[in-house]
Write a protein that holds these residues in place. Structure first.
Motif, mmCIF file in Angstrom:
data_model
loop_
_atom_site.group_PDB
_atom_site.id
_atom_site.type_symbol
_atom_site.label_atom_id
_atom_site.label_comp_id
_atom_site.label_asym_id
_atom_site.label_seq_id
_atom_site.Cartn_x
_atom_site.Cartn_y
_atom_site.Cartn_z
ATOM 1 N N ALA A 137 0.832 -1.204 0.000
ATOM 2 C CA ALA A 137 0.000 0.000 0.000
ATOM 3 C C ALA A 137 0.870 1.260 0.000
ATOM 4 N N PHE A 138 1.970 1.225 0.757
ATOM 5 C CA PHE A 138 2.836 2.402 0.792
ATOM 6 C C PHE A 138 3.585 2.570 -0.533
ATOM 7 N N ILE A 139 3.990 1.471 -1.149
ATOM 8 C CA ILE A 139 4.623 1.563 -2.465
ATOM 9 C C ILE A 139 3.659 2.197 -3.461
ATOM 10 N N ARG A 140 2.389 1.822 -3.377
ATOM 11 C CA ARG A 140 1.382 2.437 -4.248
ATOM 12 C C ARG A 140 1.353 3.949 -4.055
ATOM 13 N N SER A 141 1.459 4.398 -2.792
ATOM 14 C CA SER A 141 1.484 5.840 -2.511
ATOM 15 C C SER A 141 2.733 6.482 -3.089
ATOM 16 N N LEU A 142 3.882 5.810 -2.942
ATOM 17 C CA LEU A 142 5.137 6.359 -3.474
ATOM 18 C C LEU A 142 5.113 6.484 -4.991
ATOM 19 N N LEU A 143 4.465 5.530 -5.646
ATOM 20 C CA LEU A 143 4.426 5.539 -7.101
ATOM 21 C C LEU A 143 3.368 6.478 -7.659
ATOM 22 N N SER A 144 2.499 6.986 -6.799
ATOM 23 C CA SER A 144 1.533 7.985 -7.242
ATOM 24 C C SER A 144 2.266 9.318 -7.394
ATOM 25 N N PRO A 145 1.861 10.139 -8.338
ATOM 26 C CA PRO A 145 2.635 11.348 -8.655
ATOM 27 C C PRO A 145 2.449 12.513 -7.684
ATOM 28 N N GLN A 146 1.502 12.410 -6.762
ATOM 29 C CA GLN A 146 1.237 13.533 -5.867
ATOM 30 C C GLN A 146 2.423 13.772 -4.932
ATOM 31 N N PRO A 147 2.714 15.044 -4.596
ATOM 32 C CA PRO A 147 3.916 15.367 -3.817
ATOM 33 C C PRO A 147 3.778 15.142 -2.314
ATOM 34 N N LEU A 148 2.542 14.929 -1.814
ATOM 35 C CA LEU A 148 2.297 14.756 -0.379
ATOM 36 C C LEU A 148 1.613 13.426 -0.131
ATOM 37 N N ILE A 149 2.149 12.666 0.831
ATOM 38 C CA ILE A 149 1.540 11.392 1.228
ATOM 39 C C ILE A 149 0.941 11.539 2.617
ATOM 40 N N CYS A 150 -0.336 11.204 2.764
ATOM 41 C CA CYS A 150 -1.009 11.208 4.061
ATOM 42 C C CYS A 150 -1.210 9.762 4.512
ATOM 43 N N LEU A 151 -0.679 9.445 5.695
ATOM 44 C CA LEU A 151 -0.746 8.090 6.246
ATOM 45 C C LEU A 151 -1.596 8.115 7.516
ATOM 46 N N ASP A 152 -2.695 7.390 7.501
ATOM 47 C CA ASP A 152 -3.649 7.406 8.607
ATOM 48 C C ASP A 152 -3.503 6.137 9.450
ATOM 49 N N GLU A 153 -2.669 6.209 10.494
ATOM 50 C CA GLU A 153 -2.428 5.070 11.397
ATOM 51 C C GLU A 153 -2.168 3.773 10.621
ATOM 52 N N PRO A 154 -1.223 3.746 9.699
ATOM 53 C CA PRO A 154 -1.065 2.572 8.838
ATOM 54 C C PRO A 154 -0.574 1.325 9.551
ATOM 55 N N PHE A 155 0.008 1.477 10.759
ATOM 56 C CA PHE A 155 0.575 0.314 11.453
ATOM 57 C C PHE A 155 -0.230 -0.088 12.694
ATOM 58 N N SER A 156 -1.393 0.509 12.892
ATOM 59 C CA SER A 156 -2.132 0.306 14.140
ATOM 60 C C SER A 156 -2.611 -1.135 14.331
ATOM 61 N N ALA A 157 -2.831 -1.864 13.240
ATOM 62 C CA ALA A 157 -3.352 -3.226 13.354
ATOM 63 C C ALA A 157 -2.244 -4.275 13.456
ATOM 64 N N LEU A 158 -0.980 -3.847 13.444
ATOM 65 C CA LEU A 158 0.136 -4.790 13.447
ATOM 66 C C LEU A 158 0.631 -5.064 14.860
ATOM 67 N N ASP A 159 1.210 -6.252 15.069
ATOM 68 C CA ASP A 159 1.822 -6.553 16.359
ATOM 69 C C ASP A 159 3.076 -5.705 16.542
ATOM 70 N N GLU A 160 3.579 -5.620 17.765
ATOM 71 C CA GLU A 160 4.668 -4.697 18.093
ATOM 72 C C GLU A 160 5.933 -4.973 17.283
ATOM 73 N N PHE A 161 6.274 -6.242 17.116
ATOM 74 C CA PHE A 161 7.494 -6.568 16.375
ATOM 75 C C PHE A 161 7.362 -6.149 14.911
ATOM 76 N N THR A 162 6.225 -6.532 14.305
ATOM 77 C CA THR A 162 6.006 -6.167 12.899
ATOM 78 C C THR A 162 5.923 -4.658 12.745
ATOM 79 N N ARG A 163 5.324 -4.000 13.729
ATOM 80 C CA ARG A 163 5.183 -2.545 13.677
ATOM 81 C C ARG A 163 6.549 -1.859 13.654
ATOM 82 N N LEU A 164 7.467 -2.316 14.519
ATOM 83 C CA LEU A 164 8.804 -1.734 14.548
ATOM 84 C C LEU A 164 9.530 -1.982 13.236
ATOM 85 N N GLU A 165 9.408 -3.182 12.690
ATOM 86 C CA GLU A 165 10.042 -3.479 11.409
ATOM 87 C C GLU A 165 9.484 -2.589 10.307
ATOM 88 N N MET A 166 8.180 -2.348 10.339
ATOM 89 C CA MET A 166 7.554 -1.493 9.338
ATOM 90 C C MET A 166 7.997 -0.041 9.505
#
Length: 249
Positions: A137-166
């Motif tokens: 999903a984040f790669i999709r945002s990076l590949l979009s041409p808009q200059p600003l990316i808004c991320l709305d709690e993208p890691f909230s559903a992940l466990d702590e270990f996965t969250r830190l890695e992300m």
């Protein structure tokens, strides 16, 4: 590119005010996080920036252009990955560029490999873990041409270990591409670890209560989380949230 200016926004739903004289900036290439209690209007703010809603008063400027009510000016990643289940991962990440008529398949494949998703180009979202889908999903945002990316709690559903890695992966790829990011989170540690500045919102009707400039140099690694200076900043921001907000943390 990617300079955002929020100028004295007001928004209400009927008789219920949500935003009250909201104003702040995001500079080009800056990583800014927003902290605030549940129901403080963070999602409403993103909907206003994205043009889904229009403010009752005030203006939103992106690179010198007023974008009140204008859709397609930003790239947005919600709490859930929102990948299209009938499209492969490669086709999902190329969606933004496809809509804008600007497709670079080689760059998409390169970023998929950088995200550790090599071999999954032709897989479908149901075949990926939660963290893998968020990377796509984040790669999709990076590949979009808009200059600003808004991320709305993208890691909230992940466990702590996965969250830190992300978080570490997000920093590594952001530092390479240096897009402007506005990031919503409820996690103080996450905000400090990722951000150049942190904007603290009040309860509704929300206004900017305080802005903190984070002094840690980049690149950052997880050892920073264990330092006394990091803990001191966590305490400072927690206190800055105030009693009316702290009960949410």
């Amino acid at each position: 590119m990617g300079e955002l200016s929020i100028e004295h926004l007001f928004k209400a739903y009927g008789n219920h005010p949500v935003l009250a004289d909201m104003h702040f900036t995001v500079n080009e290439g800056e990583f800014v996080s927003i902290l605030g209690p549940s129901g403080s209007g963070k999602s409403t703010l993103f909907h206003l920036i994205g043009g889904i809603l229009e403010p009752d008063a005030g203006d939103i400027w992106l690179d010198g252009e007023k974008i009140n009510g204008k859709r397609g000016s930003i790239s947005y990643t919600p709490q859930t990955p929102s990948l299209l289940p009938w499209r492969s991962i490669l086709k999902n990440v190329m969606l933004g560029g496809e809509i804008q008529g600007n497709i670079d398949k080689n760059e998409a494949i390169e970023l998929i490999e950088y995200a550790g998703l090599s071999g999954y180009e032709n897989a479908y979202p149901f075949e990926l873990s939660g963290g893998m889908k968020q990377r796509a999903a984040f790669i999709r945002s990076l590949l979009s041409p808009q200059p600003l990316i808004c991320l709305d709690e993208p890691f909230s559903a992940l466990d702590e270990f996965t969250r830190l890695e992300m978080q570490k992966w997000l920093l590594s790829i952001w530092q390479e591409h240096h897009r402007s990011i506005l990031f919503v989170t409820h996690n103080i540690e996450e905000a400090i670890f990722l951000s150049d500045r942190i904007i603290v919102l009040s309860q509704t009707p929300a206004y900017v209560k305080e802005i903190f400039t984070i002094p840690f140099s980049r690149p950052r690694d997880e050892d920073l989380l264990l330092t006394e200076e990091f803990l001191a900043w966590k305490k400072t921001i927690y206190r800055g949230l105030g009693n009316d907000v702290q009960k949410n943390y």
